[in-house]
Design an enzyme around this catalytic site. Structure first.
Site, PDB file in Angstrom:
ATOM      1  N   HIS A  39      -9.969  -3.294  12.589  1.00 54.05           N
ATOM      2  CA  HIS A  39      -9.962  -2.086  11.749  1.00 54.05           C
ATOM      3  C   HIS A  39      -9.101  -0.934  13.212  1.00 54.05           C
ATOM      4  O   HIS A  39      -9.677   0.099  13.599  1.00 54.05           O
ATOM      5  CB  HIS A  39     -11.065  -0.944  11.219  1.00 54.05           C
ATOM      6  CG  HIS A  39     -10.499   0.266  10.446  1.00 54.05           C
ATOM      7  ND1 HIS A  39     -11.532   0.533   9.647  1.00 54.05           N
ATOM      8  CD2 HIS A  39      -9.952   0.469  10.290  1.00 54.05           C
ATOM      9  CE1 HIS A  39     -10.291   1.067   8.600  1.00 54.05           C
ATOM     10  NE2 HIS A  39      -9.489   1.220   9.187  1.00 54.05           N
ATOM     11  N   ARG A  94      -7.875  -1.643   2.992  1.00 53.21           N
ATOM     12  CA  ARG A  94      -9.312  -1.455   2.896  1.00 53.21           C
ATOM     13  C   ARG A  94      -9.711  -3.159   2.765  1.00 53.21           C
ATOM     14  O   ARG A  94      -9.712  -3.895   2.015  1.00 53.21           O
ATOM     15  CB  ARG A  94     -10.081  -0.181   2.116  1.00 53.21           C
ATOM     16  CG  ARG A  94      -9.380   1.330   2.393  1.00 53.21           C
ATOM     17  CD  ARG A  94     -10.498   1.799   3.370  1.00 53.21           C
ATOM     18  NE  ARG A  94     -10.178   2.842   4.159  1.00 53.21           N
ATOM     19  CZ  ARG A  94      -8.759   3.048   4.586  1.00 53.21           C
ATOM     20  NH1 ARG A  94      -8.762   2.350   5.445  1.00 53.21           N
ATOM     21  NH2 ARG A  94      -9.299   4.617   5.879  1.00 53.21           N
TER      22      ARG A  94
HETATM   23  P1  NDP Z   1      -0.322   7.182   0.837  1.00 53.82           P
HETATM   24  O1  NDP Z   1      -0.767   7.642  -0.113  1.00 53.82           O
HETATM   25  O2  NDP Z   1       0.973   7.147   1.375  1.00 53.82           O
HETATM   26  O3  NDP Z   1       0.966   5.537  -0.332  1.00 53.82           O
HETATM   27  C1  NDP Z   1       0.111   4.800  -0.672  1.00 53.82           C
HETATM   28  C2  NDP Z   1       0.703   3.875  -1.972  1.00 53.82           C
HETATM   29  O4  NDP Z   1       0.624   3.287  -2.741  1.00 53.82           O
HETATM   30  C3  NDP Z   1       1.684   4.543  -2.496  1.00 53.82           C
HETATM   31  O5  NDP Z   1       2.737   4.068  -2.921  1.00 53.82           O
HETATM   32  C4  NDP Z   1       1.089   4.514  -4.006  1.00 53.82           C
HETATM   33  O6  NDP Z   1       2.046   4.490  -5.177  1.00 53.82           O
HETATM   34  C5  NDP Z   1       0.239   3.405  -4.318  1.00 53.82           C
HETATM   35  N1  NDP Z   1      -1.001   3.164  -5.228  1.00 53.82           N
HETATM   36  C6  NDP Z   1      -1.950   3.306  -4.980  1.00 53.82           C
HETATM   37  N2  NDP Z   1      -2.218   2.694  -6.166  1.00 53.82           N
HETATM   38  C7  NDP Z   1      -1.746   2.179  -6.725  1.00 53.82           C
HETATM   39  C8  NDP Z   1      -2.031   1.355  -8.206  1.00 53.82           C
HETATM   40  N3  NDP Z   1      -2.755   1.512  -8.610  1.00 53.82           N
HETATM   41  N4  NDP Z   1      -0.652   0.154  -7.780  1.00 53.82           N
HETATM   42  C9  NDP Z   1       0.402   0.165  -7.116  1.00 53.82           C
HETATM   43  N5  NDP Z   1       0.494   0.752  -6.464  1.00 53.82           N
HETATM   44  C10 NDP Z   1      -0.357   2.081  -5.512  1.00 53.82           C
HETATM   45  O7  NDP Z   1      -1.065   5.915   1.221  1.00 53.82           O
HETATM   46  P2  NDP Z   1      -0.258   5.614   3.025  1.00 53.82           P
HETATM   47  O8  NDP Z   1       0.731   4.453   3.298  1.00 53.82           O
HETATM   48  O9  NDP Z   1      -0.026   6.245   3.821  1.00 53.82           O
HETATM   49  O10 NDP Z   1      -1.979   4.427   2.907  1.00 53.82           O
HETATM   50  C11 NDP Z   1      -2.211   3.541   2.423  1.00 53.82           C
HETATM   51  C12 NDP Z   1      -3.776   3.441   2.731  1.00 53.82           C
HETATM   52  O11 NDP Z   1      -3.594   2.466   4.371  1.00 53.82           O
HETATM   53  C13 NDP Z   1      -4.807   4.377   3.258  1.00 53.82           C
HETATM   54  O12 NDP Z   1      -5.538   4.916   1.917  1.00 53.82           O
HETATM   55  C14 NDP Z   1      -5.745   3.840   3.971  1.00 53.82           C
HETATM   56  O13 NDP Z   1      -6.370   2.113   3.023  1.00 53.82           O
HETATM   57  C15 NDP Z   1      -4.900   2.441   4.927  1.00 53.82           C
HETATM   58  N6  NDP Z   1      -4.623   1.953   6.599  1.00 53.82           N
HETATM   59  C16 NDP Z   1      -5.448   1.829   6.936  1.00 53.82           C
HETATM   60  C17 NDP Z   1      -5.619   1.694   8.277  1.00 53.82           C
HETATM   61  C18 NDP Z   1      -6.829   1.022   9.449  1.00 53.82           C
HETATM   62  O14 NDP Z   1      -6.099   0.897  11.184  1.00 53.82           O
HETATM   63  N7  NDP Z   1      -6.053  -0.273   8.708  1.00 53.82           N
HETATM   64  C19 NDP Z   1      -4.870   2.921   9.147  1.00 53.82           C
HETATM   65  C20 NDP Z   1      -3.668   3.946   8.262  1.00 53.82           C
HETATM   66  C21 NDP Z   1      -4.067   3.700   7.056  1.00 53.82           C
HETATM   67  P3  NDP Z   1       2.559   5.606  -5.606  1.00 53.82           P
HETATM   68  O15 NDP Z   1       4.052   6.021  -5.173  1.00 53.82           O
HETATM   69  O16 NDP Z   1       3.180   5.141  -7.341  1.00 53.82           O
HETATM   70  O17 NDP Z   1       2.076   6.915  -5.634  1.00 53.82           O
HETATM   71  C1  OXD Z   2      -7.352   4.731   7.369  1.00 53.30           C
HETATM   72  C2  OXD Z   2      -7.014   5.695   9.554  1.00 53.30           C
HETATM   73  O1  OXD Z   2      -7.417   5.100   6.745  1.00 53.30           O
HETATM   74  O2  OXD Z   2      -7.478   4.974  10.412  1.00 53.30           O
HETATM   75  O3  OXD Z   2      -8.104   4.010   8.248  1.00 53.30           O
HETATM   76  O4  OXD Z   2      -5.918   6.074   9.512  1.00 53.30           O
END
Ligand code: NDP
Ligand code: OXD
Length: 309
Positions: free
Chosen positions: A272, A224
């Site tokens: 994005h 983000r």
């Molecule tokens: P998940 O919920 O599957 O994974 C989140 C990961 O982040 C987990 O490994 C979690 O740790 C880790 N995490 C969360 N908080 C912390 C912290 N404080 N310190 C260290 N690690 C942390 O999410 P996704 O993989 O599905 O998606 C990730 C992000 O990607 C989304 O939230 C979104 O913001 C972004 N995204 C962007 C897109 C784009 O087009 N640019 C499209 C899709 C997603 P733990 O394993 O310990 O829970």
């Molecule tokens: C996001 C998505 O979370 O596009 O950014 O899925």
């Protein structure tokens, strides 16, 4: 009983078609044609305006059109206790992994320099490492980070990850917590952010973080925009502490005209698009969640609002 669709980037007709293909017995209303708000029991949303969700008195579930759900959690008026489901779609995970691979290769092969040299008609060769000599650190190894890292491993990169809770993944080693972050940063020549936006992760890409990376490291942010302290990036690039940055997400989207990131020679901007949600596959996942919920079965990918993701 009706499903409401709202997106601030998609007018909805193709979504309506796909949702009705999965659930022909349902009514699917596309905002602003809500009809009687009391008819709506499921809201499928992307960046809904604050106040929309709370105006639906019989809402049973909120389903995010994206993997990130910060857009739902930031609506302080949303009805408390209504479960939130985030999108986990292999199609989206694959798209994100492709974007990460593209940008990691761009940084690894010094593409930003060669593009600039082409513009200047300069024929200069730079020393080049092999993938196995390059550590890629991935912040956030959930559904997307894990798959992106797995794919990078197949190209030979030395991949390491960072998570909130200590984990042992079969694909690559991970670090956790503050001490783990120090270890990861110290060896990451390319740092990829795939974190969810939470109070703990906001601003994590800042001057202090950049200073702990090896000199000349590159960063990729597909998490983000709020993960990056924007004012810290250009000084880190101009000083050479960072060599380049690939950014897909921004504090303000669309990135405003005249923003310094648009024209900086060491910043790659995309709008994005790292993972664009695909209606045909996402509709299957979202309707499956609704069916399971109604059957009283466990619903996958429920969000824990207290954790923030
Ligand atoms: P998940 O919920 O599957 O994974 C989140 C990961 O982040 C987990 O490994 C979690 O740790 C880790 N995490 C969360 N908080 C912390 C912290 N404080 N310190 C260290 N690690 C942390 O999410 P996704 O993989 O599905 O998606 C990730 C992000 O990607 C989304 O939230 C979104 O913001 C972004 N995204 C962007 C897109 C784009 O087009 N640019 C499209 C899709 C997603 P733990 O394993 O310990 O829970
Ligand atoms: C996001 C998505 O979370 O596009 O950014 O899925």
């Amino acid at each position: 009983m009706a499903i409401l669709f709202y997106s601030n980037v998609d007018s909805g007709p193709r979504w309506r078609t796909q949702l009705l293909r999965q659930m022909p017995e349902r009514e699917c209303r596309v905002w602003p044609d809500i009809g009687d708000p009391a008819d709506i029991d499921y809201a499928i949303v992307w960046r809904a305006p604050p106040g929309l969700l709370v105006s639906l008195p019989r809402l049973r579930m909120i389903l995010s059109l994206g993997a990130g759900i910060d857009h739902v959690l930031r609506d302080s008026t949303r009805p408390p206790g209504v479960p939130i489901v985030r999108l986990v779609d292999p199609y989206l995970t694959g798209a994100m992994s492709e974007y990460v691979a593209l940008q990691v290769f761009r940084l690894h092969r010094q593409d930003v320099d060669y593009q600039e040299q082409q513009r200047r008609e300069q024929w200069i060769e730079h020393p080049q490492k092999n993938a196995g000599e390059r550590t890629v650190g991935i912040l956030g190894c959930g559904v997307i980070g894990r798959e992106a890292g797995r794919r990078l491993k197949t190209f030979g990169f030395d991949v390491a990850g960072w998570t909130r809770t200590a984990r042992q993944l079969p694909e690559f080693p991970t670090h956790a917590g503050a001490a783990g972050l120090d270890e990861l940063l110290g060896r990451s020549e390319i740092l990829v952010c795939l974190l969810p936006l939470t109070p703990e992760t906001e601003g994590i890409l800042n001057a202090g973080t950049f200073a702990r990376l090896p000199r000349g490291a590159g960063i990729v942010n597909a998490g983000r925009g709020q993960h990056l302290v924007e004012d810290d990036l250009i000084p880190a690039l101009d000083s050479g502490q960072l060599s380049a940055a690939a950014l897909d997400v921004f504090r303000e989207e669309p990135l405003p005209p005249g923003h310094p990131f648009w024209h900086h020679p060491r910043i790659v901007v995309t709008p994005h698009i790292a993972g664009i949600t695909n209606p045909a596959t996402a509709a299957i996942v979202l309707c499956d969640a609704i069916r399971r919920f109604e059957a009283g079965e466990p619903v996958p990918n429920l969000v824990d609002p207290s954790r923030g993701y």
